[in-house]
Write an enzyme that holds these catalytic residues in place. Sequence first.
Site, PDB file in Angstrom:
ATOM      1  N   CYS A 110     -37.659  19.428 -14.042  1.00  0.00           N
ATOM      2  CA  CYS A 110     -37.424  17.989 -14.033  1.00  0.00           C
ATOM      3  C   CYS A 110     -36.081  17.825 -13.339  1.00  0.00           C
ATOM      4  O   CYS A 110     -35.045  18.182 -13.893  1.00  0.00           O
ATOM      5  CB  CYS A 110     -37.376  17.389 -15.431  1.00  0.00           C
ATOM      6  SG  CYS A 110     -36.866  15.658 -15.351  1.00  0.00           S
ATOM      7  N   CYS A 113     -33.856  14.999 -15.366  1.00  0.00           N
ATOM      8  CA  CYS A 113     -33.360  15.158 -16.735  1.00  0.00           C
ATOM      9  C   CYS A 113     -34.034  16.352 -17.396  1.00  0.00           C
ATOM     10  O   CYS A 113     -33.665  17.488 -17.147  1.00  0.00           O
ATOM     11  CB  CYS A 113     -33.534  13.870 -17.532  1.00  0.00           C
ATOM     12  SG  CYS A 113     -35.117  13.023 -17.273  1.00  0.00           S
ATOM     13  N   SER A 114     -35.049  16.105 -18.232  1.00  0.00           N
ATOM     14  CA  SER A 114     -35.645  17.214 -18.993  1.00  0.00           C
ATOM     15  C   SER A 114     -37.106  16.945 -19.319  1.00  0.00           C
ATOM     16  O   SER A 114     -37.600  17.419 -20.337  1.00  0.00           O
ATOM     17  CB  SER A 114     -34.859  17.425 -20.290  1.00  0.00           C
ATOM     18  OG  SER A 114     -34.864  16.219 -21.039  1.00  0.00           O
ATOM     19  N   CYS A 115     -37.827  16.155 -18.497  1.00  0.00           N
ATOM     20  CA  CYS A 115     -39.223  15.826 -18.784  1.00  0.00           C
ATOM     21  C   CYS A 115     -40.032  17.116 -18.914  1.00  0.00           C
ATOM     22  O   CYS A 115     -39.888  18.031 -18.097  1.00  0.00           O
ATOM     23  CB  CYS A 115     -39.801  14.945 -17.680  1.00  0.00           C
ATOM     24  SG  CYS A 115     -38.967  13.346 -17.581  1.00  0.00           S
TER      25      CYS A 115
HETATM   26 FE    FE Z   1     -36.852  14.215 -17.165  1.00  0.00          FE
END
Ligand code: FE
Length: 208
Positions: A110, A113-115
């Site tokens: 991602c 971010c951190s998907c």
């Molecule tokens: Fe994300």
Amino acid sequence: MTAQFSYPGDREQSSAAQVRALEALLIEKGVITSATVDKVLSYFESEMTPLNGKKIVARAWVDPDFARRLVADTPAAVAELDLPDGMAGAEGEHLAAVRNEPGIHNLVICSLCSCFPWPVLGLPPYWYKNPVFRARAAREPRAVLHELGVPLDPDTEIRVWDSSGHSRWFVIPQRPAGTEGMSEQQLAQLVTTESMIGVALAKSPVGS
Ligand code: FE
């Protein structure tokens, strides 16, 4: 995961302190109760874990028709399996599988971010959120995979998938050689979280 993707030593403590402060404020304001927090945490610790992804990949390895359906319509194929309730929630509606094959290796990041595909892999590992990993994996995936020890031929095409609020990608790694006689349950044990992100291959069977 190797040192170049590690955080400062106090990163977890400072994140935890921020979370505790936010949680205390939300409870004080009556937005949530501490029971709400415990319920969500236990849900992700017991139900939404990489065990789900391992079962999905093992089924794809033994059933080529399922593998095709899994890539074509991931949420519908996942719903065919006997997995915990709630697979369709918690971002399950956005699941999208890509399949490694000879000459093609898929890597999931991602970049923003951190998907992450929570229903099949649980919560993302720390290094997945590391800005250096995210930037370098997008810019020079072959170098990053080489540093991580992923054995890829120089002419293997690397496809990088950027997860987002609309698509939560995961990888169907290639079935390792020497696994012809293995049961679906045994195969599932060869599937790791890292292999479903694409930063590793599936494990080889013991003794091969
Ligand atoms: Fe994300």
